[in-house]
Design a protein around this motif. Structure first.
Motif, PDB file in Angstrom:
ATOM      1  N   LYS A 676       0.903  -1.318   0.105  1.00  0.00           N
ATOM      2  CA  LYS A 676       0.293   0.059   0.069  1.00  0.00           C
ATOM      3  C   LYS A 676       1.041   1.088  -0.260  1.00  0.00           C
ATOM      4  O   LYS A 676       1.810   1.425   0.750  1.00  0.00           O
ATOM      5  CB  LYS A 676      -0.937   0.183   1.296  1.00  0.00           C
ATOM      6  N   LEU A 677       0.604   1.905  -0.783  1.00  0.00           N
ATOM      7  CA  LEU A 677       1.311   3.374  -1.076  1.00  0.00           C
ATOM      8  C   LEU A 677       0.425   4.451  -1.176  1.00  0.00           C
ATOM      9  O   LEU A 677      -0.734   4.297  -1.462  1.00  0.00           O
ATOM     10  CB  LEU A 677       2.254   3.259  -2.422  1.00  0.00           C
ATOM     11  N   LYS A 678       0.664   5.677  -0.773  1.00  0.00           N
ATOM     12  CA  LYS A 678      -0.124   7.007  -0.724  1.00  0.00           C
ATOM     13  C   LYS A 678       0.374   7.766  -1.665  1.00  0.00           C
ATOM     14  O   LYS A 678       1.744   8.154  -1.941  1.00  0.00           O
ATOM     15  CB  LYS A 678      -0.286   7.625   0.456  1.00  0.00           C
ATOM     16  N   ILE A 679      -0.292   8.405  -2.663  1.00  0.00           N
ATOM     17  CA  ILE A 679      -0.006   9.379  -3.744  1.00  0.00           C
ATOM     18  C   ILE A 679      -0.574  10.614  -3.518  1.00  0.00           C
ATOM     19  O   ILE A 679      -1.831  10.865  -3.199  1.00  0.00           O
ATOM     20  CB  ILE A 679      -0.130   8.941  -5.125  1.00  0.00           C
ATOM     21  N   LYS A 680       0.118  11.583  -3.545  1.00  0.00           N
ATOM     22  CA  LYS A 680      -0.371  13.254  -3.217  1.00  0.00           C
ATOM     23  C   LYS A 680       0.097  13.950  -4.483  1.00  0.00           C
ATOM     24  O   LYS A 680       0.992  14.118  -4.852  1.00  0.00           O
ATOM     25  CB  LYS A 680       0.204  13.864  -1.935  1.00  0.00           C
ATOM     26  N   VAL A 681      -1.095  14.710  -4.956  1.00  0.00           N
ATOM     27  CA  VAL A 681      -0.820  15.391  -6.378  1.00  0.00           C
ATOM     28  C   VAL A 681      -1.078  17.021  -5.682  1.00  0.00           C
ATOM     29  O   VAL A 681      -2.440  17.157  -5.371  1.00  0.00           O
ATOM     30  CB  VAL A 681      -1.533  14.865  -7.509  1.00  0.00           C
ATOM     31  N   GLN A 682      -0.229  17.823  -5.954  1.00  0.00           N
ATOM     32  CA  GLN A 682      -0.345  19.265  -5.582  1.00  0.00           C
ATOM     33  C   GLN A 682       0.145  20.079  -6.511  1.00  0.00           C
ATOM     34  O   GLN A 682       1.221  19.757  -7.234  1.00  0.00           O
ATOM     35  CB  GLN A 682       0.674  19.384  -4.353  1.00  0.00           C
ATOM     36  N   HIS A 683      -0.505  21.346  -6.666  1.00  0.00           N
ATOM     37  CA  HIS A 683      -0.194  22.343  -7.602  1.00  0.00           C
ATOM     38  C   HIS A 683       0.225  23.729  -6.993  1.00  0.00           C
ATOM     39  O   HIS A 683      -0.573  24.002  -6.125  1.00  0.00           O
ATOM     40  CB  HIS A 683      -1.545  22.500  -8.678  1.00  0.00           C
ATOM     41  N   THR A 684       1.330  24.401  -7.567  1.00  0.00           N
ATOM     42  CA  THR A 684       1.637  25.590  -6.847  1.00  0.00           C
ATOM     43  C   THR A 684       1.404  26.799  -7.814  1.00  0.00           C
ATOM     44  O   THR A 684       1.589  27.981  -7.537  1.00  0.00           O
ATOM     45  CB  THR A 684       3.289  25.401  -6.670  1.00  0.00           C
ATOM     46  N   HIS A 685       0.516  26.659  -8.472  1.00  0.00           N
ATOM     47  CA  HIS A 685      -0.032  27.535  -9.589  1.00  0.00           C
ATOM     48  C   HIS A 685      -0.621  28.739  -8.787  1.00  0.00           C
ATOM     49  O   HIS A 685      -1.343  28.734  -7.647  1.00  0.00           O
ATOM     50  CB  HIS A 685      -0.935  27.110 -10.437  1.00  0.00           C
ATOM     51  N   ALA A 686      -0.881  29.981  -9.475  1.00  0.00           N
ATOM     52  CA  ALA A 686      -1.402  31.066  -8.576  1.00  0.00           C
ATOM     53  C   ALA A 686      -2.674  31.026  -8.345  1.00  0.00           C
ATOM     54  O   ALA A 686      -3.507  31.623  -7.356  1.00  0.00           O
ATOM     55  CB  ALA A 686      -1.061  32.468  -9.486  1.00  0.00           C
ATOM     56  N   LYS A 687      -3.480  30.079  -8.887  1.00  0.00           N
ATOM     57  CA  LYS A 687      -4.830  29.749  -8.682  1.00  0.00           C
ATOM     58  C   LYS A 687      -5.077  29.212  -7.138  1.00  0.00           C
ATOM     59  O   LYS A 687      -6.198  28.757  -6.746  1.00  0.00           O
ATOM     60  CB  LYS A 687      -5.549  29.079  -9.665  1.00  0.00           C
ATOM     61  N   GLY A 688      -3.953  28.634  -6.669  1.00  0.00           N
ATOM     62  CA  GLY A 688      -3.866  28.075  -5.347  1.00  0.00           C
ATOM     63  C   GLY A 688      -4.555  26.573  -5.736  1.00  0.00           C
ATOM     64  O   GLY A 688      -5.655  26.564  -4.705  1.00  0.00           O
ATOM     65  N   PHE A 689      -4.337  25.699  -6.551  1.00  0.00           N
ATOM     66  CA  PHE A 689      -4.905  24.633  -6.477  1.00  0.00           C
ATOM     67  C   PHE A 689      -4.889  23.744  -5.276  1.00  0.00           C
ATOM     68  O   PHE A 689      -3.928  23.870  -4.493  1.00  0.00           O
ATOM     69  CB  PHE A 689      -4.190  23.638  -7.722  1.00  0.00           C
ATOM     70  N   GLY A 690      -6.052  22.960  -5.007  1.00  0.00           N
ATOM     71  CA  GLY A 690      -5.965  22.054  -3.633  1.00  0.00           C
ATOM     72  C   GLY A 690      -4.977  21.065  -4.027  1.00  0.00           C
ATOM     73  O   GLY A 690      -4.271  20.650  -5.019  1.00  0.00           O
ATOM     74  N   VAL A 691      -5.253  19.837  -3.105  1.00  0.00           N
ATOM     75  CA  VAL A 691      -4.417  18.763  -3.283  1.00  0.00           C
ATOM     76  C   VAL A 691      -5.351  17.552  -3.318  1.00  0.00           C
ATOM     77  O   VAL A 691      -6.457  17.389  -2.792  1.00  0.00           O
ATOM     78  CB  VAL A 691      -3.533  18.515  -1.895  1.00  0.00           C
ATOM     79  N   ARG A 692      -4.924  16.681  -4.276  1.00  0.00           N
ATOM     80  CA  ARG A 692      -5.529  15.320  -4.696  1.00  0.00           C
ATOM     81  C   ARG A 692      -4.455  14.350  -3.979  1.00  0.00           C
ATOM     82  O   ARG A 692      -3.544  14.152  -4.124  1.00  0.00           O
ATOM     83  CB  ARG A 692      -5.776  15.115  -5.909  1.00  0.00           C
ATOM     84  N   GLN A 693      -5.361  13.383  -2.938  1.00  0.00           N
ATOM     85  CA  GLN A 693      -4.484  12.460  -2.637  1.00  0.00           C
ATOM     86  C   GLN A 693      -5.122  11.072  -2.520  1.00  0.00           C
ATOM     87  O   GLN A 693      -6.587  11.259  -2.303  1.00  0.00           O
ATOM     88  CB  GLN A 693      -3.743  12.652  -1.273  1.00  0.00           C
ATOM     89  N   PHE A 694      -4.353   9.870  -2.609  1.00  0.00           N
ATOM     90  CA  PHE A 694      -5.342   8.784  -2.554  1.00  0.00           C
ATOM     91  C   PHE A 694      -4.100   7.615  -2.340  1.00  0.00           C
ATOM     92  O   PHE A 694      -3.115   7.907  -2.515  1.00  0.00           O
ATOM     93  CB  PHE A 694      -5.969   8.397  -3.894  1.00  0.00           C
ATOM     94  N   SER A 695      -4.702   6.439  -2.135  1.00  0.00           N
ATOM     95  CA  SER A 695      -4.047   5.235  -1.723  1.00  0.00           C
ATOM     96  C   SER A 695      -3.874   4.242  -2.929  1.00  0.00           C
ATOM     97  O   SER A 695      -5.278   4.201  -3.577  1.00  0.00           O
ATOM     98  CB  SER A 695      -4.425   4.543  -0.539  1.00  0.00           C
ATOM     99  N   ILE A 696      -3.138   3.413  -3.176  1.00  0.00           N
ATOM    100  CA  ILE A 696      -2.748   2.700  -4.341  1.00  0.00           C
ATOM    101  C   ILE A 696      -2.092   1.453  -3.950  1.00  0.00           C
ATOM    102  O   ILE A 696      -1.165   1.613  -3.049  1.00  0.00           O
ATOM    103  CB  ILE A 696      -2.281   3.473  -5.598  1.00  0.00           C
ATOM    104  N   ARG A 697      -2.336   0.233  -4.425  1.00  0.00           N
ATOM    105  CA  ARG A 697      -1.493  -1.026  -3.975  1.00  0.00           C
ATOM    106  C   ARG A 697      -0.779  -1.355  -5.484  1.00  0.00           C
ATOM    107  O   ARG A 697      -1.294  -1.330  -6.659  1.00  0.00           O
ATOM    108  CB  ARG A 697      -2.460  -1.904  -3.787  1.00  0.00           C
ATOM    109  N   VAL A 698       0.430  -1.610  -5.260  1.00  0.00           N
ATOM    110  CA  VAL A 698       1.226  -2.181  -6.142  1.00  0.00           C
ATOM    111  C   VAL A 698       0.727  -3.678  -6.721  1.00  0.00           C
ATOM    112  O   VAL A 698       0.391  -4.483  -6.003  1.00  0.00           O
ATOM    113  CB  VAL A 698       2.698  -2.556  -5.591  1.00  0.00           C
ATOM    114  N   LYS A 699       0.910  -3.678  -8.134  1.00  0.00           N
ATOM    115  CA  LYS A 699       0.252  -4.675  -9.015  1.00  0.00           C
ATOM    116  C   LYS A 699       1.483  -5.684  -8.975  1.00  0.00           C
ATOM    117  O   LYS A 699       2.661  -5.125  -9.233  1.00  0.00           O
ATOM    118  CB  LYS A 699      -0.330  -4.399 -10.174  1.00  0.00           C
TER     119      LYS A 699
END
Length: 699
Positions: A676-699
């Motif tokens: 089980k791994l956790k992935i966090k996707v974040q944007h530093t753009h001026a629009k101040g994007f939020g963060v998406r994060q989710f868990s995923i399992r290795v196949k």
């Protein structure tokens, strides 16, 4: 010996200096034509003026015998010898030889002449000290413009000095201090405009002084005080207007005083006092002299004084004095002189009567007038002087009246001055020069000078009114200026507000000069000032950014408040380019804020604060789909520019920035299936994007 002259004074010709005219003519005669010789270099060095050198050669003489008053004779004057003249013209003559010849010259009489042989006119008297034995010097009709304290150095034997018909304008102090034996001084027909008290210092033996036909307009007291032996003073044909007491002080031996043909209007009381030996007085040709009261100072031996007066003026004055005595009803107290017979003694008697009359009649009227002037009648100094004056009138001590009356006038002057100062108070220099105030003060002065004291109350009432109006005018203008500034809402200006504060303080302190200055300053500032709204531009704000950005004037303060609660949530200042970035904690999507900017005022611009509302946008979340982990390979799709972080538990095992939308990268090692791994996707753009994060399992 005495050089003398014949003088005509007004009504009659009088011999002011008794001596025959023949010898004088002989002294001043111009010799017949002779060859004009050149001067030696040594002579030129000692006597720089060519005219003076030639005059010495032609007119220089030696006295062969002593002269008494009646013994003039051509034989007593001996011209320079031919040998002496040769020395003066010899190129080889030494300085000593020239001086030896000059020491023999005792008489030098140079009258102007247009003969061909006459020397050039003299303008420079340098070198006269090389004639140490000179006794008689006449330089009539030359071009002399100035003399000073060194001109006559070394001429201690000089008895007669003639400088008439030249261009002299002033007599500096101590000009004649080195010619203390001088008996006769002729300065007539020059351009002298004034005399100093030290002009005649050192002339203790002077007997005759002629200043006829100059441009004198006044004489200072004590100007002749050092001339103790003076018997004749000639001042006719000048422009004298007033003679003050002390003018002739010290001239106790004066026998002749010639003031004919001047512009005299007044002779102050005391001017002629002390002239106990006066025999000749000239006052003819002074058309504006209508009061002869000062002649009361002349001695009662006046029947021996020859006087030249304007008979019509004297008669008019004489009858006016007698008429005044008759109108005042003083005949029973003061004896009126008998009719005018033309004798100076009659004039002196009436002059004395006028002085007494002025005290007797004028005093009582002054007292009446003063008692009518309530503004000063109760002044302690005035009351004391009036009491002394009234006592003298009651006891008939008429000789004390003039001095007592003068004391009253002094006390009144002091009282009036004090009252004026009290009324004017702190009106300031501008107020003192206000026309209405000046007019009121002039009216008070006129009443005081005329001694019509009954009009003083009204005059002072006018002054109070003028001062009150001035103060009201200045104060009203100041308050109007303040009101105008406030009405235009300029009173909050950092430039105008201090001026208003100072002006309000000056109104309270009644500082009228400062009020005028500040009122003008305030009106000028208000007239030049304009109102401008402070510029403000806001950028879109997102809640994840936690700051507000925008632009305004450089250096402007930025205040941010919650639009609902009005609570300040941030503040900052625009940079040199006008940009600002203000941090705000815990922003929320759709939150409403109020941004206010207020630029600092300048000298001519008042900046109004500008406020704008801004609604905080909710920061969008970045795209993140189709993520898979196969052993150590990670793939998926994400928004370009986002940062992907992979965690195993709390440990960060990989960080990658997405260059395009397709994600493809390897982990550092392979992981077992179903890890089980956790992935966090974040944007530093001026629009101040939020963060998406989710868990995923290795196949």
């Amino acid at each position: 010996m005495k050089l003398t002259k014949l003088v005509t004074l007004g009504m009659a010709s009088m011999l002011l200096f008794s001596v025959g005219a023949g010898p004088v003519s002989a002294l001043a005669a111009t010799p017949k034509s002779q060859t004009i010789q050149r001067s030696s270099p040594a002579f030129i060095e000692l006597i720089p003026d060519a005219g003076l050198r030639q005059a010495i050669i032609q007119y220089g003489k030696t006295l062969t015998v002593e002269i008494d008053l009646d013994g003039y004779d051509d034989e007593i004057f001996k011209p320079l010898s031919d040998e002496q003249k040769k020395v003066l013209t010899n190129d080889q003559a030494t300085n000593v030889q020239i001086k030896n010849v000059l020491k023999t010259v005792e008489v030098l009489l140079v009258s102007w002449s247009n003969e061909a042989s006459a020397p050039a006119k003299i303008s420079d008297l340098t070198g006269l000290n090389n004639l140490p034995n000179l006794k008689y010097l006449d330089l009539d009709g030359q071009n002399i413009t100035a003399i000073n304290s060194t001109t006559f150095n070394g001429l201690s034997k000089l008895i007669n000095l003639g400088l008439g018909n030249n261009k002299i304008t002033t007599i500096p102090a101590n000009t004649f201090s080195n010619v203390s034996n001088l008996e006769n001084l002729d300065l007539e027909f020059n351009k002298i405009t004034s005399l100093g008290t030290s002009s005649f210092n050192g002339l203790s033996k002077l007997q005759r002084l002629s200043l006829d036909a100059n441009q004198l307009t006044s004489l200072a007291p004590n100007v002749f005080v050092s001339l103790k032996q003076l018997t004749s003073l000639e001042l006719s044909n000048n422009q004298l207007k007033n003679l003050v007491a002390g003018t002739f002080k010290g001239l106790s031996n004066l026998e002749t005083l010639d003031l004919d043909n001047n512009q005299l209007t007044t002779i102050a009381q005391g001017t002629l006092s002390g002239l106990s030996h006066l025999l000749n007085l000239g006052l003819y040709g002074n058309a504006n002299l209508i009061d002869y009261a000062a002649l009361a100072d002349l001695p009662l031996k006046s029947q021996y004084i020859e006087a030249t007066l304007d008979p019509d003026l004297v008669m008019a004055w004489y009858h006016a004095v007698l008429q005044a005595g008759d109108l005042l009803g003083t005949q029973s107290v003061i004896p009126i002189p008998s009719g005018y017979t033309g004798n100076l003694n009659d004039v002196i008697n009436v002059a004395k009567y006028q002085q007494i009359l002025q005290g007797k009649g004028g005093d009582s009227q002054v007292i009446v007038n003063l008692r009518e002037a309530t503004v000063i009648a109760n002044d302690a100094g005035v009351k004391a002087c009036i009491s002394r004056l009234q006592a003298a009138i009651n006891t008939g001590e008429v000789m004390q009246l003039p001095s007592l009356l003068a004391a009253v006038y002094v006390a009144v002057d002091k009282s009036i001055t004090a009252l004026e100062n009290n009324i004017i108070g702190n009106i300031g220099s501008e107020g003192k020069n206000d026309k209405a105030v000046l007019d009121a003060k002039a009216a008070i002065k006129a009443v005081n000078q005329a001694h019509v004291y009954g009009n003083l109350d009204q005059a002072f009432s006018d002054l109070r009114t003028a001062v009150t109006k001035y103060k009201t005018h200045v104060t009203t203008n100041a308050q109007n200026a303040i009101n105008q500034a406030k009405n235009k809402k300029f009173d909050q200006s950092t430039v105008i507000r201090p001026v208003i504060t100072k002006l309000q303080a000056s109104i309270k302190a009644q500082q009228y000069d400062e009020m005028i200055t500040l009122t003008k300053q305030l009106n000028t500032l208000v007239g030049q000032t304009k109102r401008v709204k402070t510029a403000l531009k806001l950028d879109t704000a997102y809640h994840k950014n936690n700051y507000i950005t925008g632009s305004t004037a450089k250096g402007t303060q930025v205040i941010i408040k919650d639009a609902k609660t009005k609570r300040q949530v941030g503040s900052g200042k625009a940079n040199a380019k006008g940009k600002f970035k203000v941090k705000v904690k815990k922003l929320k999507g759709r939150q409403k804020l109020t941004v206010t900017v207020d630029q600092a005022d300048t000298a001519k611009v008042i900046y109004q604060a500008t406020s704008k509302n801004i609604s905080i946008k909710t920061s969008p979340k970045p795209k993140a789909t189709n993520f898979k982990v196969n052993k150590q390979r990670v793939t998926g799709v994400a928004t370009k520019g986002t940062t992907i972080r992979v965690y195993k538990g709390q440990k960060l095992i990989k960080k990658v920035r997405v260059k395009n939308t397709k994600v493809k990268f390897n982990l550092k090692k392979k992981y077992q299936k179903k890890t089980k791994l956790k992935i966090k996707v974040q944007h530093t753009h001026a629009k101040g994007f939020g963060v998406r994060q989710f868990s995923i399992r290795v196949k």
